[in-house]
Design an enzyme around this catalytic site. Structure first.
Site, PDB file in Angstrom:
ATOM      1  N   TYR A  90       0.917  -1.339  -0.024  1.00 58.84           N
ATOM      2  CA  TYR A  90      -0.056   0.000  -0.044  1.00 58.84           C
ATOM      3  C   TYR A  90       0.857   1.242   0.047  1.00 58.84           C
ATOM      4  CZ  TYR A  90      -3.460  -3.519   1.367  1.00 58.84           C
ATOM      5  OH  TYR A  90      -4.544  -4.506   1.307  1.00 58.84           O
ATOM      6  N   ASN A 112     -12.576  -0.472  -4.222  1.00 57.67           N
ATOM      7  CA  ASN A 112     -12.660  -0.803  -5.928  1.00 57.67           C
ATOM      8  C   ASN A 112     -13.745  -1.328  -6.073  1.00 57.67           C
ATOM      9  OD1 ASN A 112     -12.036  -1.633  -8.405  1.00 57.67           O
ATOM     10  ND2 ASN A 112     -10.462  -2.965  -7.848  1.00 57.67           N
ATOM     11  N   CYS A 120      -6.913  -5.100  -7.511  1.00 56.62           N
ATOM     12  CA  CYS A 120      -6.657  -4.447  -6.387  1.00 56.62           C
ATOM     13  C   CYS A 120      -5.705  -5.641  -5.490  1.00 56.62           C
ATOM     14  CB  CYS A 120      -7.694  -4.022  -5.508  1.00 56.62           C
ATOM     15  SG  CYS A 120      -9.130  -5.014  -5.374  1.00 56.62           S
ATOM     16  N   HIS A 121      -6.111  -6.776  -5.777  1.00 57.37           N
ATOM     17  CA  HIS A 121      -5.426  -8.148  -4.969  1.00 57.37           C
ATOM     18  C   HIS A 121      -3.872  -7.960  -4.955  1.00 57.37           C
ATOM     19  CE1 HIS A 121      -5.987  -9.644  -9.025  1.00 57.37           C
ATOM     20  NE2 HIS A 121      -4.933 -10.260  -8.994  1.00 57.37           N
ATOM     21  N   GLU A 152      -1.762 -15.869 -10.429  1.00 61.86           N
ATOM     22  CA  GLU A 152      -0.708 -14.959 -10.858  1.00 61.86           C
ATOM     23  C   GLU A 152       0.790 -15.552 -10.649  1.00 61.86           C
ATOM     24  OE1 GLU A 152      -1.846 -11.088 -10.356  1.00 61.86           O
ATOM     25  OE2 GLU A 152      -3.689 -11.335 -11.304  1.00 61.86           O
TER      26      GLU A 152
END
Length: 157
Positions: A90, A112, A120-121, A152
């Site tokens: 962040y 979001n 946003c993950h 991912e």
């Protein structure tokens, strides 16, 4: 009411459209009922989400509603620059967008309305995975975040 509810590896995804834009994407538990897309945009959104579940490098090309405050939109734009398999804290994202407040960035991430499309993950705490969708602690939402990061190729506990 959703314009579509589709299966996801971690539960379901609800899609809301309005006019010519996607208005919201929501993570739902496995118990939510599926709902076939009721318009072309919901079908297009569902197809792109399914494609992402098959290939984490798949991008999105969807008309998103102009939602959020100017600061939230700045954060969301910064999130879109984080590629699959990468993460920022962040604080790091805040510095990239000219904000000193990691907490404010976290709040914007949690607000979001377009998760997956605005990934946003990929934004985590300096000390671990962080919260997700304004939910802290372990549970459904943090498990969704873990699944997305693992999908991912990133593992953060």
């Amino acid at each position: 009411m959703f314009n579509a509810v589709i299966d996801a590896p971690f539960g379901k995804v609800g899609i809301r459209t309005g006019g010519a834009t996607v208005r919201e994407i929501v993570y739902l538990p496995e118990t939510a009922a599926n709902y076939a897309p009721d318009c072309a945009l919901a079908a297009r959104t569902a197809a792109q989400i399914v494609r992402y579940f098959e290939d984490a490098s798949a991008g999105f090309d969807l008309p998103l509603a102009a939602l959020g405050t100017p600061f939230q939109r700045r954060v969301w734009h910064g999130i879109c620059a984080i590629g699959p398999g990468a993460v920022l804290t962040y604080g790091e994202l805040g510095r990239r967008i000219g904000s000193e407040s990691a907490r404010a960035v976290g709040q914007a991430c949690g607000s979001n309305p377009f998760p997956l499309v605005i990934p946003c993950h990929r934004v985590v705490s300096a000390s671990g995975i962080g919260g997700f969708a304004h939910h802290g602690g372990d549970g459904f939402f943090r498990n969704v975040k873990r699944w997305l990061l693992a999908h991912e190729g990133t593992s953060i506990r």
